[in-house]
Design a protein around this motif. Structure first.
Motif, PDB file in Angstrom:
ATOM      1  N   TRP A  88       0.822  -1.373  -0.015  1.00 19.29           N
ATOM      2  CA  TRP A  88      -0.007   0.045  -0.142  1.00 19.29           C
ATOM      3  C   TRP A  88       0.823   1.263   0.165  1.00 19.29           C
ATOM      4  CZ3 TRP A  88      -5.138  -0.105  -0.815  1.00 19.29           C
ATOM      5  CH2 TRP A  88      -5.859  -1.248  -0.697  1.00 19.29           C
ATOM      6  N   GLY A  89       2.172   1.214   0.175  1.00 15.96           N
ATOM      7  CA  GLY A  89       2.863   2.330   0.295  1.00 15.96           C
ATOM      8  C   GLY A  89       2.861   3.200  -0.995  1.00 15.96           C
ATOM      9  N   ARG A  98      -5.865   6.510 -10.734  1.00 18.42           N
ATOM     10  CA  ARG A  98      -5.436   5.497 -11.769  1.00 18.42           C
ATOM     11  C   ARG A  98      -4.078   5.107 -11.338  1.00 18.42           C
ATOM     12  NH1 ARG A  98      -2.681   3.473 -15.784  1.00 18.42           N
ATOM     13  NH2 ARG A  98      -3.743   2.229 -17.426  1.00 18.42           N
ATOM     14  N   ALA A  99      -3.175   5.940 -11.020  1.00 14.78           N
ATOM     15  CA  ALA A  99      -1.694   5.696 -10.615  1.00 14.78           C
ATOM     16  C   ALA A  99      -1.659   4.882  -9.273  1.00 14.78           C
ATOM     17  CB  ALA A  99      -0.963   6.937 -10.490  1.00 14.78           C
ATOM     18  N   ALA A 100      -2.658   5.147  -8.487  1.00 13.65           N
ATOM     19  CA  ALA A 100      -2.790   4.636  -7.068  1.00 13.65           C
ATOM     20  C   ALA A 100      -3.417   3.097  -7.468  1.00 13.65           C
ATOM     21  CB  ALA A 100      -3.857   5.361  -6.206  1.00 13.65           C
ATOM     22  N   MET A 106       0.435  -3.507  -9.051  1.00 11.33           N
ATOM     23  CA  MET A 106       1.936  -4.107  -9.364  1.00 11.33           C
ATOM     24  C   MET A 106       2.466  -4.315  -8.107  1.00 11.33           C
ATOM     25  SD  MET A 106       2.261  -4.211 -12.631  1.00 11.33           S
ATOM     26  CE  MET A 106       1.893  -3.729 -13.956  1.00 11.33           C
ATOM     27  N   SER A 107       2.430  -3.434  -7.077  1.00 13.88           N
ATOM     28  CA  SER A 107       3.057  -4.013  -5.936  1.00 13.88           C
ATOM     29  C   SER A 107       2.538  -5.086  -5.147  1.00 13.88           C
ATOM     30  CB  SER A 107       2.846  -2.805  -4.758  1.00 13.88           C
ATOM     31  OG  SER A 107       3.397  -1.296  -5.202  1.00 13.88           O
ATOM     32  N   SER A 108       1.284  -5.381  -5.523  1.00 15.71           N
ATOM     33  CA  SER A 108       0.873  -6.629  -5.035  1.00 15.71           C
ATOM     34  C   SER A 108       1.582  -7.771  -5.607  1.00 15.71           C
ATOM     35  CB  SER A 108      -0.733  -6.753  -5.176  1.00 15.71           C
ATOM     36  OG  SER A 108      -1.167  -5.884  -4.462  1.00 15.71           O
ATOM     37  N   ALA A 109       1.621  -7.686  -7.026  1.00 12.25           N
ATOM     38  CA  ALA A 109       2.175  -8.916  -7.987  1.00 12.25           C
ATOM     39  C   ALA A 109       3.785  -9.241  -7.377  1.00 12.25           C
ATOM     40  CB  ALA A 109       2.160  -8.169  -9.357  1.00 12.25           C
TER      41      ALA A 109
END
Length: 217
Positions: A88-89, A98-100, A106-109
């Motif tokens: 979540w950072g 959209r970027a969030a 992507m961070s989850s992946a």
């Protein structure tokens, strides 16, 4: 998230008058318990497996954590403290909704597959938890509350995007937020089943294409 009280530092393996008490690293023991619960779930994890993984006796487990249920609840808090920022950072710092959302997926992946690379269980402990269906209503409520916080964070960010003119007020924001969290939950399941980071990132890109199709004015 706060721990539930002061942490005992001594194991009761030896009486005080007959040698030094054995000590244990409470955080390391909690991490070991977290990994075991994460991998096996609450019901399938026995006290004997926990004590073996944590390197302590059952009296010390109960003295330090209270019960198996309390240990699981603390393991959930420990999980959040250790891993929430990885996922979540970038979401919190992103300049647009959209970027969030893209950053979240992507961070989850990355995080869900990095865990496997470092010997930790794959997938998200919170997403994959079935404790609420194992006769543990209170623990199930804790897990549902943790999941709800993610949904709320996305919903709030989408509302801000409407206020800032990025998204149309005609959009069904609750449905869009649930779409995002459904994709993220699916990434966790796919990671548990062995999907690679590249494969999960491909799913994230498709999800963002769906986002663009939905939010286009």
């Amino acid at each position: 998230m706060q721990n539930s009280g002061p942490a005992p530092s001594n194991d009761d393996a030896a009486p005080r008058g007959r040698g030094r008490p054995r000590t244990f690293d409470r955080e390391a023991a909690l991490t070991a318990a977290m990994h075991l619960f994460w991998r096996k779930g609450f019901a399938a994890t026995s006290i004997s497996e926990l004590t073996a993984a944590m390197g302590i006796g059952s009296p010390s487990l109960y003295a330090a954590f209270g019960s198996k249920e309390a240990l699981y609840a603390e393991a959930l808090r420990h999980y959040g403290e250790r891993y929430e920022a990885r996922v979540w950072g970038r979401f919190a710092a992103a300049p647009t909704a959209r970027a969030a959302v893209e950053a979240l997926l992507m961070s989850s992946a990355a995080a869900l597959t990095e865990a496997g690379a470092t010997g930790e269980p794959r997938g998200c402990m919170v997403t994959l938890s079935t404790v609420g269906g194992e006769g543990q209503a209170e623990l199930g409520a804790c897990v549902r509350a943790a999941r709800a916080r993610g949904l709320e964070a996305v919903t709030v960010r989408l509302g801000r995007a409407v206020a800032e003119g990025e998204l149309s007020p005609a959009l069904d924001l609750p449905a869009l937020a649930r779409f995002v969290m459904t994709v993220q939950g699916g990434l966790s399941l796919q990671a548990r089943d062995g999907a690679s980071r590249a494969e999960l990132e491909a799913v994230a890109r498709l999800a963002m294409a769906g986002w663009d199709a939905q939010v286009r004015r």
